[in-house]
Write a protein that holds these residues in place. Structure first.
Motif, mmCIF file in Angstrom:
data_model
loop_
_atom_site.group_PDB
_atom_site.id
_atom_site.type_symbol
_atom_site.label_atom_id
_atom_site.label_comp_id
_atom_site.label_asym_id
_atom_site.label_seq_id
_atom_site.Cartn_x
_atom_site.Cartn_y
_atom_site.Cartn_z
ATOM 1 N N ARG A 1 112.815 -24.757 -46.183
ATOM 2 C CA ARG A 1 113.748 -23.699 -45.821
ATOM 3 C C ARG A 1 113.097 -22.357 -46.121
ATOM 4 O O ARG A 1 112.282 -22.236 -47.027
ATOM 5 N N GLU A 2 113.444 -21.372 -45.335
ATOM 6 C CA GLU A 2 112.913 -20.033 -45.584
ATOM 7 C C GLU A 2 113.940 -18.993 -45.172
ATOM 8 O O GLU A 2 114.726 -19.210 -44.235
ATOM 9 N N GLU A 3 113.918 -17.879 -45.870
ATOM 10 C CA GLU A 3 114.792 -16.772 -45.512
ATOM 11 C C GLU A 3 114.177 -16.018 -44.351
ATOM 12 O O GLU A 3 112.974 -15.710 -44.356
ATOM 13 N N LEU A 4 114.995 -15.719 -43.354
ATOM 14 C CA LEU A 4 114.523 -14.989 -42.180
ATOM 15 C C LEU A 4 114.688 -13.490 -42.401
ATOM 16 O O LEU A 4 115.750 -13.025 -42.813
ATOM 17 N N SER A 5 113.631 -12.748 -42.113
ATOM 18 C CA SER A 5 113.693 -11.290 -42.224
ATOM 19 C C SER A 5 114.569 -10.728 -41.122
ATOM 20 O O SER A 5 114.910 -11.419 -40.152
ATOM 21 N N ARG A 6 114.916 -9.471 -41.237
ATOM 22 C CA ARG A 6 115.716 -8.821 -40.187
ATOM 23 C C ARG A 6 114.979 -8.883 -38.848
ATOM 24 O O ARG A 6 115.579 -9.126 -37.799
ATOM 25 N N SER A 7 113.671 -8.645 -38.897
ATOM 26 C CA SER A 7 112.883 -8.695 -37.669
ATOM 27 C C SER A 7 112.893 -10.091 -37.057
ATOM 28 O O SER A 7 113.054 -10.250 -35.835
ATOM 29 N N ASP A 8 112.739 -11.122 -37.902
ATOM 30 C CA ASP A 8 112.789 -12.508 -37.408
ATOM 31 C C ASP A 8 114.134 -12.801 -36.743
ATOM 32 O O ASP A 8 114.192 -13.418 -35.676
ATOM 33 N N GLN A 9 115.201 -12.375 -37.386
ATOM 34 C CA GLN A 9 116.538 -12.632 -36.831
ATOM 35 C C GLN A 9 116.725 -11.934 -35.493
ATOM 36 O O GLN A 9 117.253 -12.522 -34.538
ATOM 37 N N ALA A 10 116.306 -10.684 -35.416
ATOM 38 C CA ALA A 10 116.449 -9.938 -34.164
ATOM 39 C C ALA A 10 115.645 -10.590 -33.048
ATOM 40 O O ALA A 10 116.128 -10.721 -31.910
ATOM 41 N N ASN A 11 114.432 -11.029 -33.371
ATOM 42 C CA ASN A 11 113.591 -11.659 -32.354
ATOM 43 C C ASN A 11 114.172 -12.993 -31.902
ATOM 44 O O ASN A 11 114.160 -13.317 -30.702
ATOM 45 N N GLU A 12 114.698 -13.777 -32.842
ATOM 46 C CA GLU A 12 115.332 -15.043 -32.455
ATOM 47 C C GLU A 12 116.563 -14.787 -31.601
ATOM 48 O O GLU A 12 116.803 -15.502 -30.613
ATOM 49 N N TYR A 13 117.348 -13.775 -31.961
ATOM 50 C CA TYR A 13 118.529 -13.441 -31.163
ATOM 51 C C TYR A 13 118.132 -13.049 -29.748
ATOM 52 O O TYR A 13 118.756 -13.479 -28.771
ATOM 53 N N LEU A 14 117.061 -12.269 -29.616
ATOM 54 C CA LEU A 14 116.605 -11.853 -28.288
ATOM 55 C C LEU A 14 116.156 -13.065 -27.476
ATOM 56 O O LEU A 14 116.525 -13.216 -26.297
ATOM 57 N N MET A 15 115.358 -13.947 -28.108
ATOM 58 C CA MET A 15 114.850 -15.117 -27.384
ATOM 59 C C MET A 15 115.978 -16.035 -26.940
ATOM 60 O O MET A 15 115.923 -16.624 -25.858
ATOM 61 N N MET A 16 117.019 -16.161 -27.756
ATOM 62 C CA MET A 16 118.157 -17.009 -27.397
ATOM 63 C C MET A 16 119.076 -16.306 -26.402
ATOM 64 O O MET A 16 119.506 -16.888 -25.406
ATOM 65 N N GLY A 17 119.381 -15.040 -26.681
ATOM 66 C CA GLY A 17 120.365 -14.319 -25.885
ATOM 67 C C GLY A 17 119.965 -14.127 -24.438
ATOM 68 O O GLY A 17 120.822 -14.127 -23.542
ATOM 69 N N LEU A 18 118.668 -13.970 -24.175
ATOM 70 C CA LEU A 18 118.234 -13.781 -22.795
ATOM 71 C C LEU A 18 118.268 -15.078 -21.993
ATOM 72 O O LEU A 18 118.134 -15.056 -20.771
ATOM 73 N N ARG A 19 118.442 -16.217 -22.665
ATOM 74 C CA ARG A 19 118.539 -17.486 -21.944
ATOM 75 C C ARG A 19 119.866 -17.629 -21.212
ATOM 76 O O ARG A 19 119.969 -18.364 -20.230
ATOM 77 N N ILE A 20 120.906 -16.948 -21.701
ATOM 78 C CA ILE A 20 122.240 -17.151 -21.135
ATOM 79 C C ILE A 20 122.620 -16.002 -20.195
ATOM 80 O O ILE A 20 122.156 -14.872 -20.349
ATOM 81 N N ALA A 21 123.482 -16.323 -19.253
ATOM 82 C CA ALA A 21 123.856 -15.358 -18.224
ATOM 83 C C ALA A 21 124.526 -14.123 -18.819
ATOM 84 O O ALA A 21 124.389 -13.017 -18.279
ATOM 85 N N GLU A 22 125.238 -14.282 -19.949
ATOM 86 C CA GLU A 22 125.917 -13.131 -20.539
ATOM 87 C C GLU A 22 124.952 -12.171 -21.228
ATOM 88 O O GLU A 22 125.323 -11.048 -21.569
ATOM 89 N N GLY A 23 123.707 -12.618 -21.458
ATOM 90 C CA GLY A 23 122.689 -11.736 -22.010
ATOM 91 C C GLY A 23 122.896 -11.409 -23.477
ATOM 92 O O GLY A 23 123.601 -12.111 -24.198
ATOM 93 N N LEU A 24 122.232 -10.331 -23.919
ATOM 94 C CA LEU A 24 122.315 -9.954 -25.332
ATOM 95 C C LEU A 24 122.885 -8.554 -25.484
ATOM 96 O O LEU A 24 122.764 -7.701 -24.599
ATOM 97 N N ASP A 25 123.502 -8.346 -26.632
ATOM 98 C CA ASP A 25 124.150 -7.086 -26.974
ATOM 99 C C ASP A 25 123.107 -6.198 -27.663
ATOM 100 O O ASP A 25 122.602 -6.546 -28.740
#
Length: 384
Positions: free
Chosen positions: A308-332
């Motif tokens: 297990r590892e703690e995700l940095s703010r940058s890691d979280q933002a990048n994961e959100y971007l990679m996931m959010g762009l997969r869906i039609a509703e996109g990212l905020d």
């Protein structure tokens, strides 16, 4: 930041690692075993549920997903006990979605009825192809007739039934795939997952491909044409893409998978399961031991987690971007900024909009149909 997961919700993923046979294209953590001690596995799942719930108290549980492997090889009593324990440990949502993956070769009417009685309310079935020659090439142990029979059983037991298909198979033409897709759509209840065949290292197909013995794979242009035809045909039949590979009638989207794509929290238990949980204000990425016996032993010693590892703010933002762009509703974009501490590069966004890969609508950025076809390249450009 501590409450960001609420934007996506909270789910539970349970991995059952066993299959009747290993498919040559599969790179999931699945194993063939002739003898399985179901009580031993249930005890391990219950132990891991208790441990995970202690780190995520006072949550509303939106979804449970039994994946694998072939979860339809689980005894219905095992499934029921896991569901009951999860309901006791977390507060179940009123409309909780509980999905179980099934292979047509492991389905019979009594078993499906028992899963329904256990609390499962959605089935995801691995059909993969609608001709026997290609099913054999894919290493599937069921026939088209068996797939159709299993689908009918599922449809009679459950209001929500999804199934998977694979395209860009060996010797497949665009025309043949379109005909097969229309046949699949004539069967579909409310959801289809349509994946392009990918050749992964470490699989039987990967080994054959490396020595030049996996012949007849479509050229890149032909595979791209199949992808675009898939989008057009499904949309015309009322099942538009809400994610790169997933199509649904409005309101029938997989709520569990949307937790991933909306970057919510999810507990992952079972061999090889991954998780993302927020605990004491920290976003944690979790992994479990891959080998079934190793995982069982680790659970007996206190925890099935291998890392297990703690995700940095940058890691979280990048994961959100990679996931959010997969869906039609996109990212905020505002949520991205809150996670990252900095805004997306607007010049890069504008450039990608100009060439038709993205579009911006109020405070959301969405991939176009062309952008979703080359999404990895779009994401690399935004993160570069």
């Amino acid at each position: 930041m501590a409450d960001d997961w609420r934007n996506g919700g909270f789910g539970l993923y349970v991995h059952w690692p066993f299959c009747e046979a290993k498919c040559p294209y599969c790179d999931f953590n699945s194993h063939v075993s002739k003898k399985i001690n179901q009580k031993q596995w249930l005890d391990a799942y219950l132990s891991e549920l208790k441990r995970s719930a202690s780190e995520t108290p006072d949550r509303v549980l939106n979804t449970i997903f039994f994946g694998g492997g072939t979860p339809s090889l689980m005894e219905p009593e095992t499934v029921a006990a896991v569901i009951n324990e999860a309901r006791a440990l977390w507060r179940p949502a009123n409309d909780m979605e509980i999905t179980l993956e099934a292979n047509p070769g492991s389905v019979e009417a009594g078993r499906f009825a028992a899963y329904r009685d256990a609390g499962v309310n959605r089935i995801s079935m691995g059909v993969q192809a609608l001709n026997d020659k290609d099913l054999k090439r894919l290493g599937r142990i069921h026939t088209v007739a068996e797939a159709r029979a299993a689908f009918d059983i599922a449809r009679n037991c459950f209001d929500r039934v999804s199934f998977d298909m694979i395209y860009a198979r060996q010797h497949q033409t665009v025309e043949a795939w379109c005909a097969e897709l229309n046949e699949a759509l004539s069967m579909a209840v409310d959801h289809l997952s349509l994946y392009q065949l990918t050749i992964e290292d470490g699989t039987a197909f990967g080994d054959r491909y490396a020595i030049g013995k996996l012949r007849g794979l479509p050229e890149d242009d032909s595979a791209a044409d199949m992808y675009l035809a898939t989008q057009e045909i499904c949309e015309s039949r009322g099942m538009p893409a809400y994610e790169v590979s997933n199509h649904a009638r409005p309101g029938a989207e997989s709520q569990h998978n949307l937790i991933y794509w909306r970057y919510g929290d999810y507990v992952g238990i079972g061999p090889g399961a991954h998780g993302r949980i927020t605990s004491q204000g920290r976003k944690l990425a979790t992994e479990t031991y891959l080998a079934p016996n190793t995982w069982i032993s680790a659970v007996s010693a206190g925890s099935g987690e291998s890392h297990r590892e703690e995700l940095s703010r940058s890691d979280q933002a990048n994961e959100y971007l990679m996931m959010g762009l997969r869906i039609a509703e996109g990212l905020d974009v505002d949520r991205f900024k809150l996670l990252s501490g900095t805004s997306l590069d607007q010049d890069k966004v504008d450039d990608l909009c100009e060439i038709g890969m993205l579009y911006q609508e109020d405070n959301r950025i969405k991939a176009t149909r062309d952008g979703r076809a080359v999404l990895n390249a779009v994401i690399r450009e935004l993160l570069g």
